[in-house]
Scaffold this motif. Structure first.
Motif, short mmCIF file in Angstrom:
data_model
loop_
_atom_site.label_atom_id
_atom_site.label_comp_id
_atom_site.label_asym_id
_atom_site.label_seq_id
_atom_site.Cartn_x
_atom_site.Cartn_y
_atom_site.Cartn_z
N LEU A 83 0.82 -1.21 0.00
CA LEU A 83 0.00 0.00 0.00
C LEU A 83 0.86 1.26 0.00
O LEU A 83 0.55 2.22 -0.70
N THR A 84 1.93 1.27 0.78
CA THR A 84 2.77 2.47 0.86
C THR A 84 3.62 2.66 -0.39
O THR A 84 3.97 3.79 -0.73
N GLU A 85 3.95 1.58 -1.08
CA GLU A 85 4.80 1.68 -2.27
C GLU A 85 4.03 1.68 -3.58
O GLU A 85 4.62 1.79 -4.65
N PRO A 90 -0.43 -6.35 -6.60
CA PRO A 90 -1.08 -6.42 -5.29
C PRO A 90 -2.11 -5.36 -4.94
O PRO A 90 -3.00 -5.63 -4.14
N VAL A 91 -2.02 -4.14 -5.50
CA VAL A 91 -2.87 -3.06 -5.00
C VAL A 91 -3.75 -2.48 -6.10
O VAL A 91 -3.29 -2.22 -7.21
N MET A 92 -5.01 -2.29 -5.76
CA MET A 92 -5.94 -1.60 -6.65
C MET A 92 -6.58 -0.48 -5.86
O MET A 92 -6.54 -0.47 -4.65
N TRP A 138 -9.89 5.29 -1.77
CA TRP A 138 -9.38 4.17 -0.99
C TRP A 138 -8.69 3.14 -1.89
O TRP A 138 -8.93 3.05 -3.08
N ARG A 139 -7.79 2.38 -1.27
CA ARG A 139 -7.04 1.34 -1.97
C ARG A 139 -7.19 0.01 -1.22
O ARG A 139 -7.49 -0.01 -0.04
N LEU A 188 -5.66 -5.89 3.06
CA LEU A 188 -5.77 -4.69 3.87
C LEU A 188 -6.28 -3.53 3.06
O LEU A 188 -5.93 -3.36 1.90
N LEU A 189 -7.08 -2.70 3.72
CA LEU A 189 -7.60 -1.47 3.13
C LEU A 189 -6.64 -0.35 3.47
O LEU A 189 -6.13 -0.28 4.59
#
Length: 87
Positions: free
Chosen positions: A6-8, A66-68, A77-78, A85-86
């Motif tokens: 999420l952070t990257e 991994p992230v959408m 929001w992601r 994890l949200l």
């Protein structure tokens, strides 16, 4: 739990305009998607898990991106598929 995905996560431009809908649904002749999501690795736009064909989850399963994030107007929001994890 901290989620480095999420952070990257990047911010690629969506591959299609919001008004065009879920490209995979449209290509197959379907119009019944619920919400749209954008892959934060490659910019793919696809339908959410509330949609019958769940194209964004299928994209994660095929690519492991991994992230959408929500592609809905006004939502930022992601979701990390890998860590569930949200963010």
């Amino acid at each position: 739990m901290n989620c480095t995905h999420l952070t990257e996560a990047g911010r690629p431009e969506p591959q299609t305009a919001y008004e065009d809908g879920c490209p995979q649904c449209v290509a197959a002749g379907f119009t019944g998607w619920v919400h749209l999501r954008t892959c934060l690795t490659c910019g793919l736009v696809a339908c959410c898990d509330s949609s019958p064909r769940r194209h964004m989850s299928a994209h994660y399963e095929q690519t492991e991106h991994p992230v959408m994030r929500s592609y809905e107007p006004g939502e930022k929001w992601r979701w990390c598929f890998a860590d569930e994890l949200l963010g």
